[in-house]
Design an enzyme around this catalytic site. Structure first.
Site: not given
Length: 293
Positions: A9, A88-89, A113, A195, A244
């Site tokens: 992101q 991440s993503l 998500r 996170h 995650q």
């Protein structure tokens, strides 16, 4: 060895993916399939939407995933990953790229998500902050000493760490970090504490979807955010993917491990070149490139 890396992101931009759509019949077909899967014309927002339109989480995450995955698929025979990782993503893009997930399932999980994270953000005011110029151990110590919920969330490169938690705790930690000598401790314009433990409701929601999704044997290892180690086992990949959302992104450690395991070229697949910059800060000798159609 060829390492392919996939952004998360923040990499979105107006017009993203339009070049792919106009120049590749395969890309056009996949974008149209994505519109059908999502139930709205995400291509309109990607190609013509404003920066504000693209910032909406339910748009941002699938848009970045689509740009990355469709670009990888248009590379055809030139796409030969020997290891992959995503920030991440970007981990979902990496899992489609290495064959662990198919395109449709990957997109559905990313959309789930995004919606789950949005819901979690609305439950409690929370935020993230970038911390520059301090050692990881000092940032971790101050987070642990600060009342409330605040944790190290993204280990981006040496001297650049993002913290995440409830608004009050993040603000207090920023003041303490500046006192400790941080060059900057700057609250970021994000919707919530990604996170961190505050993403637990989203983790639970996503866990059910991941458990019910078929994963295949990948063609090469993925270096996952949670462990920063090469993973090829399907069950382990699923567990790490579920963890995650509430665990830190160990990007620095992932890149270091990939280099230790033989990575010689890092090719960023998707919008922007943020990850190439981070790789260079982690290891100046590393060779980087952008994938292009």
């Amino acid at each position: 060895m060829n390492a392919y890396i996939f952004p998360g992101q923040g990499a979105q931009f107006t017009g993203m993916g339009l070049n792919l759509y106009e120049n590749s019949p395969l890309a056009q077909q996949l974008f149209e399939q994505a519109n059908d899967i999502l139930g709205f014309q995400i291509t309109d927002i990607m190609f013509e939407g404003s920066a504000e339109d693209l910032k909406e989480t339910k748009v941002t995450q699938p848009a970045i995933f689509l740009h990355s995955v469709i670009l990888a698929k248009t590379l055809g025979q030139n796409f030969k990953p020997e290891m992959v990782a995503g920030h991440s993503l970007g981990e979902f893009s990496a899992l489609v790229a290495n064959g662990a997930l198919n395109f449709e399932d990957g997109l559905k999980l990313v959309f789930k998500r995004a919606l789950a994270m949005q819901k979690a953000c609305e439950l409690q005011p929370s935020t993230m902050a970038a911390v520059l110029g301090l050692e990881d151990a000092i940032v971790e110590k101050i987070c642990a000493e600060t009342p409330g919920i605040v944790v190290a969330a993204n280990y981006n490169c040496p001297g650049q760490l993002v913290i995440s938690g409830d608004v009050d705790a993040v603000n207090k930690a920023c003041e303490a970090l500046k006192t400790e000598g941080a060059k900057r401790a700057l609250v970021l314009p994000v919707g919530g504490a990604f996170h961190s433990p505050l993403m637990e409701p989203a983790r639970e929601e996503l866990a059910a979807a991941i458990e019910n999704t078929l994963f295949s044997k990948p063609i090469c290892p993925i270096y996952q955010n949670v462990t920063a180690k090469a993973v090829i086992d399907k069950a382990a990949i699923k567990l790490n993917l579920i963890s995650q959302l509430t665990a830190p992104v160990r990007w620095t450690q992932s890149v270091q491990q990939m280099i230790a395991d033989g990575a010689t070229l890092f090719t960023e697949v998707g919008p922007g070149n943020v990850l190439q910059g981070l790789v260079k800060k982690i290891n100046r000798e590393a060779e980087t490139a952008s994938a292009s159609l």
